[in-house]
Write an enzyme that holds these catalytic residues in place. Sequence first.
Site, PDB file in Angstrom:
ATOM      1  N   ASP A   1     -61.441  33.674  40.661  1.00 27.98           N
ATOM      2  CA  ASP A   1     -61.993  34.827  39.947  1.00 27.98           C
ATOM      3  C   ASP A   1     -63.217  34.469  39.110  1.00 27.98           C
ATOM      4  O   ASP A   1     -64.265  35.117  39.212  1.00 27.98           O
ATOM      5  CB  ASP A   1     -60.917  35.456  39.062  1.00 27.98           C
ATOM      6  CG  ASP A   1     -59.668  35.820  39.832  1.00 27.98           C
ATOM      7  OD1 ASP A   1     -59.769  36.001  41.061  1.00 27.98           O
ATOM      8  OD2 ASP A   1     -58.597  35.917  39.217  1.00 27.98           O
TER       9      ASP A   1
ATOM     10  N   GLU B   1     -47.715  53.443  53.144  1.00 25.53           N
ATOM     11  CA  GLU B   1     -48.484  52.308  52.619  1.00 25.53           C
ATOM     12  C   GLU B   1     -47.817  50.957  52.857  1.00 25.53           C
ATOM     13  O   GLU B   1     -48.478  49.911  52.753  1.00 25.53           O
ATOM     14  CB  GLU B   1     -48.750  52.502  51.116  1.00 25.53           C
ATOM     15  CG  GLU B   1     -47.537  52.344  50.202  1.00 25.53           C
ATOM     16  CD  GLU B   1     -46.743  53.624  50.015  1.00 25.53           C
ATOM     17  OE1 GLU B   1     -46.039  53.751  48.997  1.00 25.53           O
ATOM     18  OE2 GLU B   1     -46.822  54.513  50.892  1.00 25.53           O
TER      19      GLU B   1
ATOM     20  N   CYS C   1     -43.559  60.516  48.835  1.00 27.63           N
ATOM     21  CA  CYS C   1     -42.224  60.363  48.255  1.00 27.63           C
ATOM     22  C   CYS C   1     -42.064  61.273  47.027  1.00 27.63           C
ATOM     23  O   CYS C   1     -41.985  62.484  47.170  1.00 27.63           O
ATOM     24  CB  CYS C   1     -41.944  58.897  47.938  1.00 27.63           C
ATOM     25  SG  CYS C   1     -40.173  58.540  47.683  1.00 27.63           S
ATOM     26  N   TYR C   2     -42.063  60.726  45.811  1.00 28.07           N
ATOM     27  CA  TYR C   2     -41.971  61.577  44.620  1.00 28.07           C
ATOM     28  C   TYR C   2     -43.118  62.593  44.607  1.00 28.07           C
ATOM     29  O   TYR C   2     -42.925  63.756  44.230  1.00 28.07           O
ATOM     30  CB  TYR C   2     -42.015  60.718  43.361  1.00 28.07           C
ATOM     31  CG  TYR C   2     -41.893  61.507  42.072  1.00 28.07           C
ATOM     32  CD1 TYR C   2     -40.642  61.789  41.520  1.00 28.07           C
ATOM     33  CD2 TYR C   2     -43.028  61.979  41.408  1.00 28.07           C
ATOM     34  CE1 TYR C   2     -40.528  62.520  40.338  1.00 28.07           C
ATOM     35  CE2 TYR C   2     -42.925  62.709  40.235  1.00 28.07           C
ATOM     36  CZ  TYR C   2     -41.674  62.978  39.700  1.00 28.07           C
ATOM     37  OH  TYR C   2     -41.565  63.707  38.537  1.00 28.07           O
TER      38      TYR C   2
ATOM     39  N   GLY D   1     -42.315  57.392  42.901  1.00 31.92           N
ATOM     40  CA  GLY D   1     -41.856  57.066  41.558  1.00 31.92           C
ATOM     41  C   GLY D   1     -40.346  57.099  41.491  1.00 31.92           C
ATOM     42  O   GLY D   1     -39.684  57.680  42.366  1.00 31.92           O
TER      43      GLY D   1
ATOM     44  N   LYS E   1     -57.613  40.964  44.527  1.00 34.93           N
ATOM     45  CA  LYS E   1     -57.828  39.549  44.814  1.00 34.93           C
ATOM     46  C   LYS E   1     -58.417  39.314  46.200  1.00 34.93           C
ATOM     47  O   LYS E   1     -59.328  38.508  46.357  1.00 34.93           O
ATOM     48  CB  LYS E   1     -56.492  38.801  44.682  1.00 34.93           C
ATOM     49  CG  LYS E   1     -56.616  37.294  44.664  1.00 34.93           C
ATOM     50  CD  LYS E   1     -57.029  36.818  43.293  1.00 34.93           C
ATOM     51  CE  LYS E   1     -56.820  35.334  43.116  1.00 34.93           C
ATOM     52  NZ  LYS E   1     -57.026  34.907  41.716  1.00 34.93           N
TER      53      LYS E   1
ATOM     54  N   HIS F   1     -42.916  56.207  53.234  1.00 38.47           N
ATOM     55  CA  HIS F   1     -43.987  55.415  52.610  1.00 38.47           C
ATOM     56  C   HIS F   1     -44.939  54.869  53.682  1.00 38.47           C
ATOM     57  O   HIS F   1     -44.651  53.846  54.314  1.00 38.47           O
ATOM     58  CB  HIS F   1     -43.403  54.258  51.796  1.00 38.47           C
ATOM     59  CG  HIS F   1     -42.743  54.693  50.532  1.00 38.47           C
ATOM     60  ND1 HIS F   1     -43.440  54.848  49.351  1.00 38.47           N
ATOM     61  CD2 HIS F   1     -41.456  55.017  50.267  1.00 38.47           C
ATOM     62  CE1 HIS F   1     -42.606  55.246  48.404  1.00 38.47           C
ATOM     63  NE2 HIS F   1     -41.402  55.365  48.927  1.00 38.47           N
TER      64      HIS F   1
END
Length: 518
Positions: A232, A176, A87-88, A59, A374, A174
């Site tokens: 979708d 990710e 991180c945060y 964040g 998606k 990070h």
Amino acid sequence: MGSELNHDLIIILDFGSQYTQLIARRIRALGVYCKIFPYNVSVDKLQALNPSGLIFSGGPASVYDEDAPRLEGNYRDFFSCPILGICYGFQLLARQFGGVVEPSTNREYGHARLRVIHPASPLFKGLPPELDVWLSHGDYVTKIPDGFQPIAETDGALNAFENLSTRIFGVQFHPEVSHTPMGIEILRNFILNICDVRGDWTPDSIIHEQVGLIQEQVKGGKVVCALSGGVDSTVAAAIVHEAIGDRQSCIFVNTGLLKDGEFESTCGIYERQMSLNLRGVDAQSRFLHTLKGVIDPEEKRKRIGRLFIEVFEEEAARIGHVDFLVQGTLYPDVIESVSVKGGPSSVIKSHHNVGGLPDTMRLELVEPLRELFKDEVRNLGRELKVPEVILTRHPFPGPGQAVRIIGEVTPEALAIIREADRVFEEELRLAGLYDSIWQAFPVLLPISTVGVMGDFRTYEKVIALRAVTSVDGMTADWARIPHDVLARVSTRMVSEIKGINRVVYDISSKPPSTIEWE
């Protein structure tokens, strides 16, 4: 979908990171079910979900700021499952358990070399002693809490710690993002080994569960689905068809704002290849009439939306009493709308299909894709045998070509933009670039420029080409299309499309620009 699904659950608490959705997508890629909640969600709500693990996101705030986002109490008092702070989230855990977090004059941003200083740590199991990682922070954990031990560092700072007795872990970098090449292995260690969850979040299991949930919700009622021709709504219709067959009526409205020949070709796919109970409605003249003289893009969207609902309701009334409406709401839509209600992440856009229907339309929603990203929807579509021509289509805006014509929407402008769209797509496909580009389209500009064609002076319209690469559309970079491909597109458009004498290419990224021009 929701807590009633029979899967182990990882919960991600969002503290405002731009990468929160990316954490979720990485976990889903491991075949594990996860959900995102704002950091200030009630503990009671989370306890009811019985998570197998918790992840605290990054964040933009500093944990020592007075108004910094904080947790409701000590989470270890409420949850016995493993916790990972990123991180945060790493700094928040450090401060909560008695460590010290301070600002630094040398912010770590970008690539760094991580050294694993405690190789027995289960978080780094099977990984080499040094890793490339990506960092984005200006605060540092300068003192770790009692009971914790450091497990990795960079030249600049401590970058990971653990408390094995409480199963709490934290990383400053990070894992990710793709810039941390082995980050997925770190997440795999935490999710599959430390949290000990089942990797059973698969297209087949999703379909099986959703079919049962739809049958339970709908029972003997009638269902209507508004199809757009996109991924979708098509996949949503396919899974409902799997559950209740022809008790679902699908309505596909030709607004006159679709791509060239798309209404006819897509109707053929729906009826012949997917066996959907389809009702095609030709309303082109009505949409053109309602857009006559309108230039403001928001007014275009409002008029198109109102008329679409009107046409849809008229057609639904012809079916008889209808109880349910199928919508292709996706998980990012839900997350962004939750942020509108008070979460910390910045709101990119609000979504008309989240939170219900117009007050005058009394239908209960069926949203089989509400928990999916998606890429998961496309995988689900393949499992349901939805044709690839639908699944690989580029995203297309709800208002269609109306927002790709800057200015008034006229039959002449629509003819130009359809031809330009056809040429652009044909050349991208011939060059083998279509599938690697997230979205590509022309925009008709409301200006004319001087040109020379043959021996004559021309004063005609300009087409702007827009093509971007992206993972989820939330951020995007302009596509580096080879110059020879752009040259062919430009030559064909000027030669084949009456009214065009100039083609330009948009090299703006998102942010600061949006993908669409309107």
